[in-house]
Design an enzyme around this catalytic site. Structure first.
Site, mmCIF file in Angstrom:
data_model
loop_
_atom_site.group_PDB
_atom_site.id
_atom_site.type_symbol
_atom_site.label_atom_id
_atom_site.label_comp_id
_atom_site.label_asym_id
_atom_site.label_seq_id
_atom_site.Cartn_x
_atom_site.Cartn_y
_atom_site.Cartn_z
ATOM 1 N N GLY A 7 15.207 42.396 8.185
ATOM 2 C CA GLY A 7 13.925 42.293 8.875
ATOM 3 C C GLY A 7 13.025 41.326 8.154
ATOM 4 C CB CYS A 35 18.778 41.656 4.342
ATOM 5 S SG CYS A 35 17.626 40.401 3.808
ATOM 6 C CE1 TYR A 36 11.354 45.734 4.989
ATOM 7 C CE2 TYR A 36 12.595 47.384 6.217
ATOM 8 C CZ TYR A 36 11.412 46.962 5.631
ATOM 9 O OH TYR A 36 10.299 47.756 5.680
ATOM 10 C CG HIS A 44 21.988 38.188 6.537
ATOM 11 N ND1 HIS A 44 21.469 39.142 7.366
ATOM 12 C CD2 HIS A 44 20.974 37.767 5.752
ATOM 13 C CE1 HIS A 44 20.188 39.307 7.097
ATOM 14 N NE2 HIS A 44 19.855 38.479 6.117
ATOM 15 C CD GLU A 60 24.261 39.946 9.486
ATOM 16 O OE1 GLU A 60 24.947 40.414 8.563
ATOM 17 O OE2 GLU A 60 23.021 39.930 9.476
ATOM 18 C CB SER A 104 23.543 31.510 40.601
ATOM 19 O OG SER A 104 24.184 31.932 39.402
ATOM 20 N N GLY A 105 26.867 31.438 41.096
ATOM 21 C CA GLY A 105 28.024 30.682 40.614
ATOM 22 C C GLY A 105 28.066 30.685 39.100
ATOM 23 N N GLY A 106 27.017 31.184 38.468
ATOM 24 C CA GLY A 106 26.996 31.292 37.006
ATOM 25 C C GLY A 106 27.890 32.445 36.553
ATOM 26 C CB VAL A 107 29.079 33.408 33.139
ATOM 27 C CG1 VAL A 107 30.135 34.316 32.564
ATOM 28 C CG2 VAL A 107 29.252 31.996 32.681
ATOM 29 C CG ASP A 108 25.432 36.408 33.041
ATOM 30 O OD1 ASP A 108 26.433 36.201 32.326
ATOM 31 O OD2 ASP A 108 24.274 36.155 32.672
ATOM 32 C CB SER A 109 25.696 36.161 39.539
ATOM 33 O OG SER A 109 26.024 34.801 39.616
ATOM 34 C CE LYS A 124 26.146 33.630 29.694
ATOM 35 N NZ LYS A 124 25.094 33.852 30.698
#
Ligand code: XMP
Length: 508
Positions: free
Chosen positions: A52, A80-81, A167, A169, A221-226, A364
């Site tokens: 943080g 870290c924090y 970190h 990650e 829309s043709g995008g990934v998510d939809s 994503k």
């Protein structure tokens, strides 16, 4: 929450979401929680306190209910924090560092027996981002690793409670994944597994249960998510209506291509051609904010009038980062896409239990993995993001059909060149913009006075920052030559080498 998952407490660090992603990549279920929600956790398998921006000595520094934390009896890791907080709780102190340590540092393992460092090189590079350090420690605290100056950067307070200053990650911590894996697998934690196949099977069952015989409507829309959302619904065997709004601000052949893409995966879409309405509404408008507002409001009107009054269920492609933002900062995440969704109407539907968000657990990259397991082609899953207002933000100034045609033609050449050269997948987003200037040139033996095109190609993690891509000159040259030779009305091509910030990715 999933029983036995890894609960990550979010102290506001920029990498907290990344910890969750890494844990899932290692195959374990994980979610992010605001620290105040610790008491609500139900049977976590392990708990990680993230980093943080605050100092533990700040008057209103975020805290942890230590008695509650320990009462779960599961392995705990402070990063870290989180490490500093745990050190204080164990009776140690944290001192402000003389300088802020930010960037690569050397990790020197001091205790090879520590479960966190099994199989980790004695010396490796880690990534630091802190100014305070844990100088004084209570008796019984073991120093598991130091930096090259001998300052402790990893502590062990008990067989299952650890702290690390760096970190693990981020990829700059070269052995970070091993260290995190060790924490998850060498400390006796009993953890729930996460894998996308199991998630898919569970999701398909859940959708069937939630939807029953109702019709689900979703905007695509043709995008990934939809795309993943619509295919998931269809595979669950429920009745789906996928609506695609053609705003007239789409790229060359975009509408037929999106239609074909959906046909290929077996989800027919309903195309609503509203292009004339959009172009008429934008006539004479030059102010960028005004343009966005007009497009946003009209989009909402067109969507809801096509959807009809009696929507039984609305599915949205909300992802986990949107949910986290609204959960932890109680804030503005819902505002991000207000232009796409009539928020009050959605809120109304939500209150009636009529909004379905099956992707809200996923990041994503996990949505892409899910899409792949649903048989969605690579091309659709790795399509660059395209803004809701479409080419309107890539044609600064007034939008006219002529300008759109020039922008489309140049953009098509640019994208095809990126695909041909194999650069498309390396680039996060690319497009051509039509600049609102005319420039002097020579064509044949004559003076020309024509438009300039700006090509953009950026890499980014989350669109908040972006860097331009150092593309090979031959790719730039090929695209420029083709645009200059074939797109009428253009006599100049530029490559945009602006980072975000201070520029934005789009022109408007
Ligand atoms: P900027 O230009 O703000 O863009 O750096 C960041 C990312 O967001 C996309 N973008 C939008 N996406 N509706 C969207 O759905 C919008 O109004 C919008 N404006 C920008 C942009 O393409 C980039 O990926």
């Amino acid at each position: 929450m999933t029983p036995n998952e890894v609960a990550v407490l979010d102290y506001g660090g920029q990498y907290c979401q990344l910890i969750v992603r890494r844990v899932r990549e290692l195959g374990f279920a994980s979610h992010l929680y605001a620290p105040e929600r610790l008491a609500e956790l139900n049977r976590p398998g392990a708990i990680i306190l993230g980093g943080g921006p605050r100092s533990t000595s700040d008057a209103d520094a975020p805290d942890v209910d230590f008695a509650k934390l320990m009462s779960f009896g599961v392995p705990v890791l402070g990063i870290c924090y989180g490490m500093q907080l745990l050190n204080i709780k164990h009776g140690g102190t944290v001192r402000p560092g003389v300088t802020r340590e930010y960037g690569p540092a050397k990790l020197v393992v001091a205790d090879a027996e520590c479960p966190m460092f099994q199989g980790v090189s004695r010396e490796s590079q880690v990534w630091m981002s802190h100014s305070d350090t844990c100088q004084d420690r209570s008796g019984g605290t073991k120093v598991a690793a130091t930096n090259e100056d001998g300052v402790p950067v990893a502590l062990q307070w008990s067989p299952t409670c650890f702290g690390i200053q760096f970190h693990p990650e981020v990829t700059h911590s070269h052995e970070g994944t091993s260290i995190l894996r060790n924490f998850l697998t060498h400390t006796g934690a009993k953890l729930a597994k996460f894998d996308i196949q199991a998630f898919k099977a569970r999701m398909l069952e859940q959708i069937k249960l939630d939807v029953g015989s109702r019709e689900v409507i979703c905007g695509v829309s043709g995008g990934v998510d939809s795309t993943v959302l619509a295919v998931l619904l269809q595979r669950a065997g429920v009745k789906v209506r996928a609506l695609y709004i053609d705003t007239g601000l789409m790229r060359l052949n975009e509408t037929p291509e999106v239609k074909a893409q959906f046909e290929e995966v077996g989800v027919p879409i309903e195309v609503v051609d509203a292009s004339e309405r959009f172009l008429a509404a934008l006539k004479g408008v030059t102010d960028p904010e005004q343009k966005r507002k007009i497009i946003g409001n009209l989009f909402i009107d067109v969507f809801w009038s096509a959807a009809g009054e009696k929507v039984q269920l609305l599915a949205q492609g909300t992802l986990y980062p949107d949910v986290i933002e609204s959960a932890t900062s109680g804030s503005i995440a819902s505002k991000i896409k207000t232009h796409h969704n009539r928020v009050d109407r959605i809120m109304e539907l939500k209150a009636q239990g009529k909004v379905l968000e099956p992707l809200a657990e996923l990041f994503k990259d996990e949505v892409r993995a899910l899409g792949q397991s649903l048989g969605i082609p690579h091309r659709a899953l790795w399509r660059h993001p395209f803004p809701g207002p479409g080419l309107a933000v890539r044609v600064p100034g007034e939008i006219t059909p002529e300008k759109l045609a020039i922008c489309r033609a140049a953009d098509d050449i640019w994208i095809k060149e990126l695909r041909r050269s194999g650069e498309y997948d390396r680039v996060w987003q690319a497009y051509a913009a039509l600049l609102p200037v005319k420039t002097v040139g020579v064509k044949g033996d004559e003076r020309s006075y024509e438009a300039a095109i700006s090509l953009r190609a950026v890499i980014s993690e989350d669109a908040m920052t972006a860097d331009w891509v150092e593309l090979p000159f031959d790719v730039l040259r090929a695209a420029s030559n083709k645009i200059l030779n074939t797109v009428k009305g253009v006599n100049r091509v530029l490559y945009d080498i602006s980072t975000k910030p201070p520029a934005s990715i789009e022109w408007e």
